[in-house]
Structure formats: C-alpha cells, structure tokens
Scaffold this active site. Structure first.
Site, mmCIF file in Angstrom:
data_model
loop_
_atom_site.group_PDB
_atom_site.id
_atom_site.type_symbol
_atom_site.label_atom_id
_atom_site.label_comp_id
_atom_site.label_asym_id
_atom_site.label_seq_id
_atom_site.Cartn_x
_atom_site.Cartn_y
_atom_site.Cartn_z
ATOM 1 N N CYS A 193 0.841 -1.202 0.000
ATOM 2 C CA CYS A 193 0.000 0.000 0.000
ATOM 3 C C CYS A 193 0.879 1.257 0.000
ATOM 4 O O CYS A 193 0.636 2.197 -0.760
ATOM 5 C CB CYS A 193 -0.929 -0.021 1.217
ATOM 6 S SG CYS A 193 -2.133 1.307 1.225
ATOM 7 N N CYS A 210 7.461 4.161 6.200
ATOM 8 C CA CYS A 210 6.656 3.925 5.006
ATOM 9 C C CYS A 210 7.539 3.545 3.826
ATOM 10 O O CYS A 210 7.077 3.002 2.841
ATOM 11 C CB CYS A 210 5.835 5.167 4.666
ATOM 12 S SG CYS A 210 6.849 6.597 4.324
HETATM 13 S S1 SF4 Z 1 0.542 4.716 5.615
HETATM 14 FE FE1 SF4 Z 1 1.024 3.389 3.883
HETATM 15 S S2 SF4 Z 1 -0.178 1.535 4.339
HETATM 16 FE FE2 SF4 Z 1 -1.115 3.154 5.521
HETATM 17 S S3 SF4 Z 1 -2.745 3.980 4.190
HETATM 18 FE FE3 SF4 Z 1 -0.878 5.241 3.910
HETATM 19 S S4 SF4 Z 1 0.048 4.409 2.114
HETATM 20 FE FE4 SF4 Z 1 -1.363 2.826 2.877
#
Ligand code: SF4
Length: 243
Positions: free
Chosen positions: A119, A228
């Site tokens: 993600c 991240c």
């Molecule tokens: S922090 Fe990373 S895993 Fe969480 S919603 Fe944002 S992009 Fe997605």
C-alpha cells in the site's frame, strides 16, 4: 550548475562540514548549491512545521512535495493549506497513479491492513519517485531520535537510487522542535492536541499511548513496520510486488 553525484569521499567531507552548521545554515547552503535541482518533502504534521518555516525564511521558492495518498486525515489537508498561505510555500501536490476505487478493484479493500508495504509503495513511494525524478537533491525533516533507521542517518546521504538526501534538522530533539515552535509562535497540527504525536495516513495512525515515550508508536500499531519507505532505499522488488 551541472550536478555531479558526490562520491562517498565527498559525502564524508561534506558531513564533517555540515555537522558544524545549524539547520538554517545547512538549508541555505543546500539551496545555494543545488537550486534548481533541489526540493523538500513534507508530510505536514506538527514535526514538519520548523523545517517548513526555515524554508519560508531561507528559500521560499524551493518546491515542497506533498504526497496526497488519498488516506490523509482531513485535518492534515487543512493544515497543509493553512501553512501554504501562512508561509507562502511553493507546494507541489502529487497523487498515486491509480484512484482509490481502482486500488480496491485491483487489490481489494483495506490493502493497508493486509499488506501495508505494498500500500505504501503504490500510494507513497512510487508517487515520490515520480515527483523527485527531476531533482538531484531532496531535503527531508527526519531526526535521529525518531527511529533506529533514522538514528544512523547523516546530514547528507547518498541513496542507491533517487536524489541525494539532505537532513537539516537530523540532530534536533523533540524538545528542539517544540522550542522552535514556541519561540516563533507557530501553529500545531490540530490532531496533536488529541494525542497524535506522529501523523501519517488515517488508517495507519492512532493517538500515542501515554505509557510509551516512542512518539511514533501510533504509526502502524501492532505491526513490525516503522517506516513507510520514503526514508529508506526501498523498491518494488524488495516488497515482493513484482514488476
Ligand atoms: S501509511 Fe502506507 S499503508 Fe497506511 S494507508 Fe498510507 S500508504 Fe497505505
């Protein structure tokens, strides 16, 4: 100026010199040396405010890259817009290549829960790689006291890929951040008052428990993940997403 990627030898020398300077001097040097090949990235949380203020004072034309993952708190977007007005920042807002609807069609709902690395790759890392492809140097507001990985970073770092990183406030403490905000009468992210000490995407951020001194404990709570991927050399192959 023609940019030549510094060798590790150059980086060692520059770090010796830059360590003796304060945050503003580091930023002024970087802007003077690398403009127009330099930008700054920001997540627009309370911790980001001093660096954004320094940019507004020292190099207001410097592009400020904000990755709009589509998962931010509305308060973060409002705070970003308020700081843009207040500091006259040159903000560049970058989006993922796919919409949230397409993300669900391709990967199902709640990818952030099942595979947060993937993600983050789709919604943060790829957009940041795209946004910074035109720059040789990227300024970031990371600090030694935030994570184990960040503790090992220097003022200037080469990366395996992507722009050279400059970290003007790498040696600041949490207290330095708060002191700077107080001294300059700067605003705080509205969620800070509700116990959020580090703020990222809404599904992956919780208020920080009073029992911990780790200000980033509310990020990806219950998972091994602490970054991240924007601050580490991280590519699609490493997270098993294929090409
Ligand atoms: S922090 Fe990373 S895993 Fe969480 S919603 Fe944002 S992009 Fe997605």
């Amino acid at each position: 100026m023609k940019f030549t990627i510094p060798t590790e030898e150059d980086i060692k020398y520059l770090n010796e010199e830059l360590t003796k300077k304060n945050a503003q001097e580091r930023l002024v040097w970087a802007a003077k040396t690398f403009t127009p090949g330099i930008a700054v990235s920001s997540s627009f949380q309370t911790q980001s405010v001093p660096l954004l203020h320094l940019v507004s004072q020292s190099c207001p034309e410097m592009p400020v890259i904000f990755i709009d993952t589509g998962f931010h708190f509305p308060e973060t977007l409002a705070f970003r817009d308020m700081l843009k007005e207040k500091f006259h920042l040159n903000i560049h807002i970058i989006h993922p290549t796919i919409t949230k609807e397409q993300l669900i069609l391709d990967y199902g709902t709640e990818l952030y829960r099942r595979d947060p690395d993937l993600c983050c790759y789709i919604n943060k890392i790829e957009p940041m790689q795209r946004a910074t492809a035109q720059y040789q140097v990227l300024v970031a507001g990371v600090r030694h006291d935030q994570t184990k990985h960040r503790n090992a970073l220097r003022v200037i770092e080469r990366r395996f890929s992507g722009p050279v990183r400059i970290h003007p406030i790498i040696d600041w403490s949490e207290n330095d951040i708060l002191q700077y905000i107080t001294e300059h009468n700067l605003p705080a992210h509205p969620l800070t008052a509700q116990g959020y000490t580090s703020i990222g995407c809404a599904p992956c951020t919780q208020p920080t428990s009073r029992e911990t001194t780790d200000k980033r404990a509310g990020r990806w709570t219950g998972k091994e993940k602490t970054e991240c991927g924007l601050q580490i050399d991280f590519d699609k192959k490493q997270i098993g997403a294929g090409e």
